[in-house]
Design a protein around this motif. Structure first.
Motif, mmCIF file in Angstrom:
data_model
loop_
_atom_site.group_PDB
_atom_site.id
_atom_site.type_symbol
_atom_site.label_atom_id
_atom_site.label_comp_id
_atom_site.label_asym_id
_atom_site.label_seq_id
_atom_site.Cartn_x
_atom_site.Cartn_y
_atom_site.Cartn_z
ATOM 1 N N ALA A 58 -4.555 10.268 1.224
ATOM 2 C CA ALA A 58 -3.550 9.512 1.449
ATOM 3 C C ALA A 58 -3.588 8.808 3.005
ATOM 4 O O ALA A 58 -3.544 7.921 3.261
ATOM 5 C CB ALA A 58 -2.260 10.085 1.402
ATOM 6 N N ARG A 59 -3.868 10.118 3.910
ATOM 7 C CA ARG A 59 -3.960 9.804 5.361
ATOM 8 C C ARG A 59 -5.172 8.751 5.609
ATOM 9 O O ARG A 59 -4.812 7.881 6.426
ATOM 10 C CB ARG A 59 -4.107 10.980 6.226
ATOM 11 N N LEU A 60 -6.230 8.833 4.829
ATOM 12 C CA LEU A 60 -7.448 8.226 4.929
ATOM 13 C C LEU A 60 -7.094 6.580 4.714
ATOM 14 O O LEU A 60 -7.598 5.831 5.327
ATOM 15 C CB LEU A 60 -8.519 8.755 4.472
ATOM 16 N N MET A 61 -6.230 6.397 3.438
ATOM 17 C CA MET A 61 -6.111 5.246 2.943
ATOM 18 C C MET A 61 -5.284 4.549 4.239
ATOM 19 O O MET A 61 -5.480 3.410 4.307
ATOM 20 C CB MET A 61 -5.446 5.365 1.677
ATOM 21 N N ALA A 62 -4.236 5.178 4.606
ATOM 22 C CA ALA A 62 -3.450 4.423 5.497
ATOM 23 C C ALA A 62 -3.956 4.203 6.780
ATOM 24 O O ALA A 62 -3.664 3.174 7.516
ATOM 25 C CB ALA A 62 -2.059 5.234 5.604
ATOM 26 N N LEU A 63 -4.771 4.962 7.169
ATOM 27 C CA LEU A 63 -5.767 4.816 8.382
ATOM 28 C C LEU A 63 -6.811 3.581 8.286
ATOM 29 O O LEU A 63 -6.700 2.728 9.302
ATOM 30 C CB LEU A 63 -6.475 6.144 8.847
ATOM 31 N N GLU A 64 -7.464 3.495 7.161
ATOM 32 C CA GLU A 64 -8.418 2.592 7.002
ATOM 33 C C GLU A 64 -7.806 1.218 6.632
ATOM 34 O O GLU A 64 -8.306 0.306 6.976
ATOM 35 C CB GLU A 64 -9.300 2.970 5.658
ATOM 36 N N ASP A 65 -6.500 1.015 6.222
ATOM 37 C CA ASP A 65 -5.912 -0.325 5.814
ATOM 38 C C ASP A 65 -4.325 -0.277 6.058
ATOM 39 O O ASP A 65 -3.660 -0.081 5.025
ATOM 40 C CB ASP A 65 -6.207 -0.583 4.312
ATOM 41 N N PRO A 66 -3.935 -0.018 7.280
ATOM 42 C CA PRO A 66 -2.633 0.079 7.519
ATOM 43 C C PRO A 66 -1.699 -1.180 6.947
ATOM 44 O O PRO A 66 -0.468 -0.863 6.920
ATOM 45 C CB PRO A 66 -2.608 0.455 9.060
ATOM 46 N N GLU A 67 -2.270 -2.278 6.790
ATOM 47 C CA GLU A 67 -1.417 -3.276 6.273
ATOM 48 C C GLU A 67 -0.987 -3.251 4.701
ATOM 49 O O GLU A 67 -0.263 -3.820 4.340
ATOM 50 C CB GLU A 67 -2.156 -4.469 6.763
ATOM 51 N N THR A 68 -1.918 -2.317 4.145
ATOM 52 C CA THR A 68 -1.861 -2.281 2.733
ATOM 53 C C THR A 68 -1.038 -0.921 2.399
ATOM 54 O O THR A 68 -0.053 -0.749 1.692
ATOM 55 C CB THR A 68 -3.136 -2.438 1.940
#
Length: 104
Positions: A58-68
């Motif tokens: 979850a952290r990496l998803m948000a870090l890699e694409d904070p607009e999504t």
């Protein structure tokens, strides 16, 4: 948290991805999916801090694409204890008429 987040997203029409560990009960996983959320289950034995651990996914998803993506991070969110203090605590106190017998 996962099931209630999935429910709120379904109510508001938001796409929802929930990450969890294989320790999550089948019933909770079924509820999450029933609300239409995508469920990502980390591999058994994934250690905290490893890229395959559910919190890290979850952290990496948000870090890699904070607009999504947005990581709720329930364990580090400062307002999480306050929310329990203001709502869950009084609810328990009221339902037990002030006679709390166990605290875990």
């Amino acid at each position: 948290t996962g099931a209630s987040t999935a429910m709120m997203c379904a109510m508001r029409g938001y796409k929802c991805i929930i990450t969890t560990s294989p320790k999550c009960s089948k019933e909770k996983m079924d509820a999450i999916k029933a609300y239409g959320a995508q469920l990502v289950v980390s591999p058994a034995g994934a250690k905290e801090g490893e890229p395959t651990h559910y919190m890290e996914i979850a952290r990496l998803m948000a870090l890699e694409d904070p607009e999504t993506y947005f990581d709720m991070d329930q364990y580090e969110t400062k307002s999480n204890p306050e929310g329990h203090y203001l709502t869950l605590g009084p609810e328990i106190w009221e339902q037990t008429t002030g006679q709390v017998t166990h605290f875990v």
